[in-house]
Motif scaffolding. Structure first.
Motif, PDB file in Angstrom:
ATOM      1  N   VAL A   1      21.100  10.657 -26.219  1.00 43.54           N
ATOM      2  CA  VAL A   1      19.899  10.876 -26.072  1.00 43.54           C
ATOM      3  C   VAL A   1      19.606  11.089 -24.102  1.00 43.54           C
ATOM      4  O   VAL A   1      19.966  10.577 -23.560  1.00 43.54           O
ATOM      5  N   ASP A   2      18.952  12.415 -24.373  1.00 46.62           N
ATOM      6  CA  ASP A   2      18.653  12.346 -22.541  1.00 46.62           C
ATOM      7  C   ASP A   2      17.156  12.140 -22.511  1.00 46.62           C
ATOM      8  O   ASP A   2      15.915  12.276 -23.224  1.00 46.62           O
ATOM      9  N   VAL A   3      17.390  11.121 -21.715  1.00 48.75           N
ATOM     10  CA  VAL A   3      15.976  10.055 -21.070  1.00 48.75           C
ATOM     11  C   VAL A   3      16.318  10.292 -20.012  1.00 48.75           C
ATOM     12  O   VAL A   3      16.718  11.004 -18.780  1.00 48.75           O
TER      13      VAL A   3
ATOM     14  N   ARG B   1      18.788   4.743 -21.162  1.00 48.47           N
ATOM     15  CA  ARG B   1      20.439   5.448 -20.827  1.00 48.47           C
ATOM     16  C   ARG B   1      20.608   4.023 -21.040  1.00 48.47           C
ATOM     17  O   ARG B   1      22.251   5.014 -21.726  1.00 48.47           O
TER      18      ARG B   1
ATOM     19  N   LEU C   1      10.997  11.929 -22.360  1.00 51.81           N
ATOM     20  CA  LEU C   1      10.877  11.016 -21.161  1.00 51.81           C
ATOM     21  C   LEU C   1       9.728  10.632 -21.188  1.00 51.81           C
ATOM     22  O   LEU C   1       8.501   9.918 -22.082  1.00 51.81           O
TER      23      LEU C   1
ATOM     24  N   ARG D   1      15.428  14.859 -26.319  1.00 47.01           N
ATOM     25  CA  ARG D   1      14.856  14.414 -25.482  1.00 47.01           C
ATOM     26  C   ARG D   1      13.833  14.046 -25.101  1.00 47.01           C
ATOM     27  O   ARG D   1      13.063  14.317 -25.549  1.00 47.01           O
TER      28      ARG D   1
ATOM     29  N   ASP E   1       6.976  19.982 -18.817  1.00 49.74           N
ATOM     30  CA  ASP E   1       7.412  18.825 -19.194  1.00 49.74           C
ATOM     31  C   ASP E   1       6.987  19.048 -20.710  1.00 49.74           C
ATOM     32  O   ASP E   1       8.075  18.162 -21.142  1.00 49.74           O
TER      33      ASP E   1
ATOM     34  N   SER F   1      20.990  19.661 -30.676  1.00 48.44           N
ATOM     35  CA  SER F   1      21.100  18.990 -29.702  1.00 48.44           C
ATOM     36  C   SER F   1      20.554  17.321 -29.912  1.00 48.44           C
ATOM     37  O   SER F   1      19.736  17.247 -30.371  1.00 48.44           O
TER      38      SER F   1
ATOM     39  N   GLU G   1       9.969  21.357 -22.526  1.00 41.17           N
ATOM     40  CA  GLU G   1      11.443  20.647 -22.251  1.00 41.17           C
ATOM     41  C   GLU G   1      11.618  19.562 -22.887  1.00 41.17           C
ATOM     42  O   GLU G   1      13.203  19.031 -22.715  1.00 41.17           O
ATOM     43  N   TYR G   2      10.409  18.397 -23.320  1.00 44.11           N
ATOM     44  CA  TYR G   2      11.033  17.342 -23.845  1.00 44.11           C
ATOM     45  C   TYR G   2      10.808  16.953 -25.539  1.00 44.11           C
ATOM     46  O   TYR G   2       9.480  18.030 -26.056  1.00 44.11           O
ATOM     47  N   ASP G   3      11.348  16.147 -26.135  1.00 41.27           N
ATOM     48  CA  ASP G   3      10.810  16.006 -27.820  1.00 41.27           C
ATOM     49  C   ASP G   3      10.110  15.207 -28.051  1.00 41.27           C
ATOM     50  O   ASP G   3       9.072  15.302 -28.639  1.00 41.27           O
TER      51      ASP G   3
ATOM     52  N   GLU H   1      13.472   3.788 -18.510  1.00 42.33           N
ATOM     53  CA  GLU H   1      14.511   4.834 -18.959  1.00 42.33           C
ATOM     54  C   GLU H   1      15.753   4.574 -18.746  1.00 42.33           C
ATOM     55  O   GLU H   1      16.611   4.868 -19.625  1.00 42.33           O
TER      56      GLU H   1
END
Length: 155
Positions: free
Chosen positions: A35-37, A25, A7, A5, A78, A2, A81-83, A21
């Motif tokens: 990448v999920d930011v 993005r 933050l 992530r 968080d 995946s 949930e975030y890497d 952010e």
């Protein structure tokens, strides 16, 4: 595998972290990097508010849209949930690390050093500065996000 992530965390989530952010993005998308930011603040004062209008203007001049941003506060969840949870300054990093538990999975670090950006260690807070301080932050964010992208590609 995946998408990572990431933050970004500052104090109020209205200046530095929403800027980073937005830059991340856009630049990650341009680089074809999934990448999920997201961003948040260690403080609660601005929850639900948009980014500081001075930062919105400075970012827009450079081609980054922060108009949809809404501030939120960092949560203990968080860190699961975030890497990566990357702090804009040392005070923010201390705030983040107060929430770390033995079960937290996120790597926590200062943003600029993690990206390989030259000093300063702390991303300057433009909140009490003039317009030029916001413009300078945009340039620093662009430089640091380039380092972030290179580091994420090597992971």
């Amino acid at each position: 595998m995946s998408a990572p992530r990431v933050l970004f965390v500052c104090l109020g989530n209205i200046c530095r972290s929403p800027l980073v952010e937005g830059v991340a993005r856009q630049r990650c998308a341009e680089a074809g990097l999934a990448v999920d930011v997201a961003s948040c603040g260690t403080g609660h004062w601005h929850v639900g508010e948009g980014a500081d209008p001075r930062m919105v203007r400075a970012a827009a001049v450079a081609g980054f849209d922060l108009s949809t941003h809404r501030a939120r506060q960092l949560r203990a969840a968080d860190l699961d949930e975030y890497d990566l949870v990357l702090a804009m300054d040392s005070d923010n990093l201390r705030g983040i690390r107060h929430l770390v538990t033995a079960h937290s999975r996120a790597e926590t670090a200062l943003f600029l050093p993690w990206t390989g950006t030259a000093p300063p260690q702390d991303f300057p807070d433009p909140y009490y500065g003039e317009a030029e301080a916001f413009t300078a932050c945009v340039g620093l964010a662009e430089q640091a996000v380039a380092g972030l992208i290179e580091r994420l590609r090597r992971r």
